[in-house]
Design an enzyme around this catalytic site. Sequence first.
Site, PDB file in Angstrom:
ATOM      1  N   TRP A 103      57.592  50.194  -6.995  1.00 19.09           N
ATOM      2  CA  TRP A 103      58.435  50.059  -5.788  1.00 19.09           C
ATOM      3  C   TRP A 103      57.909  48.979  -4.863  1.00 19.09           C
ATOM      4  CZ3 TRP A 103      62.820  51.812  -6.984  1.00 19.09           C
ATOM      5  CH2 TRP A 103      62.949  52.961  -7.776  1.00 19.09           C
ATOM      6  N   ASP A 172      57.055  52.176   3.291  1.00 12.28           N
ATOM      7  CA  ASP A 172      58.023  52.897   2.466  1.00 12.28           C
ATOM      8  C   ASP A 172      57.458  54.306   2.259  1.00 12.28           C
ATOM      9  OD1 ASP A 172      59.592  53.990   0.477  1.00 12.28           O
ATOM     10  OD2 ASP A 172      59.327  52.348  -0.955  1.00 12.28           O
ATOM     11  N   LYS A 196      64.288  62.961  -1.709  1.00 11.48           N
ATOM     12  CA  LYS A 196      63.073  63.641  -2.198  1.00 11.48           C
ATOM     13  C   LYS A 196      62.714  64.761  -1.221  1.00 11.48           C
ATOM     14  CE  LYS A 196      62.058  59.182  -4.075  1.00 11.48           C
ATOM     15  NZ  LYS A 196      62.371  59.383  -5.474  1.00 11.48           N
TER      16      LYS A 196
HETATM   17  C1  LIG Z   1      58.571  55.023  -3.156  1.00 12.21           C
HETATM   18  C2  LIG Z   1      59.998  54.690  -3.461  1.00 12.21           C
HETATM   19  N1  LIG Z   1      60.568  53.632  -2.865  1.00 12.21           N
HETATM   20  C3  LIG Z   1      61.834  53.284  -3.110  1.00 12.21           C
HETATM   21  C4  LIG Z   1      62.618  54.004  -3.985  1.00 12.21           C
HETATM   22  C5  LIG Z   1      64.036  53.568  -4.236  1.00 12.21           C
HETATM   23  O1  LIG Z   1      64.856  54.404  -3.502  1.00 12.21           O
HETATM   24  P1  LIG Z   1      66.444  54.312  -3.547  1.00 12.21           P
HETATM   25  O2  LIG Z   1      66.857  54.804  -4.876  1.00 12.21           O
HETATM   26  O3  LIG Z   1      66.833  55.209  -2.402  1.00 12.21           O
HETATM   27  O4  LIG Z   1      66.815  52.902  -3.301  1.00 12.21           O
HETATM   28  C6  LIG Z   1      62.088  55.125  -4.609  1.00 12.21           C
HETATM   29  C7  LIG Z   1      62.925  55.914  -5.535  1.00 12.21           C
HETATM   30  O5  LIG Z   1      62.476  56.784  -6.241  1.00 12.21           O
HETATM   31  C8  LIG Z   1      60.744  55.467  -4.353  1.00 12.21           C
HETATM   32  O6  LIG Z   1      60.188  56.534  -4.943  1.00 12.21           O
END
Ligand SMILES: Cc1ncc(COP(=O)(O)O)c(C=O)c1O
Length: 361
Positions: A103, A172, A196
């Site tokens: 991520w 994040d 989550k």
């Molecule tokens: C730490 C983290 N950041 C970003 C995301 C991406 O999130 P989204 O699917 O809401 O764009 C996730 C998805 O699992 C994640 O775990």
Amino acid sequence: MKERVYNFGPGPAVLPLPVLKEIQAEFLNFKGSGMSITEVSHRSKWFDSVAEDATARVRRLLKLDERFHVLFLQGGASMQFCMVPMNLLPDNQSADYVNTGIWSTKAIKEARLQRKTVDVIASSEDKNFSYIPKDLPFNHDAAYVHVTSNNTIKGTQWAAFPDTGDVPLICDMSSDIMSRSFDASPFGLIYAGAQKNLGPAGATLVIIRHDMLERVPGDLPTMLKYTTFVDHNSMFNTPPCFAVYAIQLVLKWLEETIGGIERIAELNRKKADLLYAMIDRSGFYAGAAEKDSRSVMNVTFRLSTEELEKQFIREALEHGLVGLKGHRSVGGCRASIYNAIGLEGVQALVDFMNDFEQSRG
Ligand SMILES: Cc1ncc(COP(=O)(O)O)c(C=O)c1O
């Protein structure tokens, strides 16, 4: 399959059962409106009270002072990968990013796509993202430092946030928001996809400190500017009403049934300790993350062969333990033990792990 299973999936993830029941009970007639929450206007008194309550609960739970704006946006955490540099990284400055996994890598890519100057000041890619880097060489004139609080896929987590002095932290927190307390003051912006620890998919929580708004370029498209949503209380256009409503109920559960962030943090610690103790007990299971970087939310582990892992996941499913397959990019096993998984769920998993090990012993 049982009526309700223990869901260890990484997201969309388990929601507290009392919340699901409350949604069910008032689904056809929300607070005497004669309509479902999915049918009322987002400009109605019914939705107003939902959004106000959700915002107030975020503030109380995270102890945010008046400098912080609480927004509910759309586009997921992935949209924030692009909105953060677009809004908060001026062309004549650079931003520091710490790369701790898939991520973070995506966040860096989105900033670079905009031809922004990004300095990856530390990375754990050398060891397959199995740890959180220490001793970070920050640039004191950086626009911000971006970190990923919890690395959902690799199962690592910052035990404490780095001290970046006057440089704002941007974080994040998609997979550990509301799981532990922290001091919000050093953060210029925090973002988290809801699916989550907060509620169903569809809303993204963004917390932005007021001084950061001065950086927002005037010529950005309206829907990509933080100021648009601050100025309109997240209601410039139709918000993700159902997701915000479910988030409100999850936060009510967290405050009123669980007893707040400190209490859930204690429970989360207990759950993680129980599971890691099982993993470390013998050589049958092996933790994937380095011990001092282990996540309290996503517990990643391996068995000796991929075949054994497949059997483990298959048999777990037969015992009502679902979602234990590691991310497709890394394999192995992962138990996501978010706020809504109780101690009894983790105990059921540990009992199964024990039985599985004995049966192969
Ligand atoms: C730490 C983290 N950041 C970003 C995301 C991406 O999130 P989204 O699917 O809401 O764009 C996730 C998805 O699992 C994640 O775990």
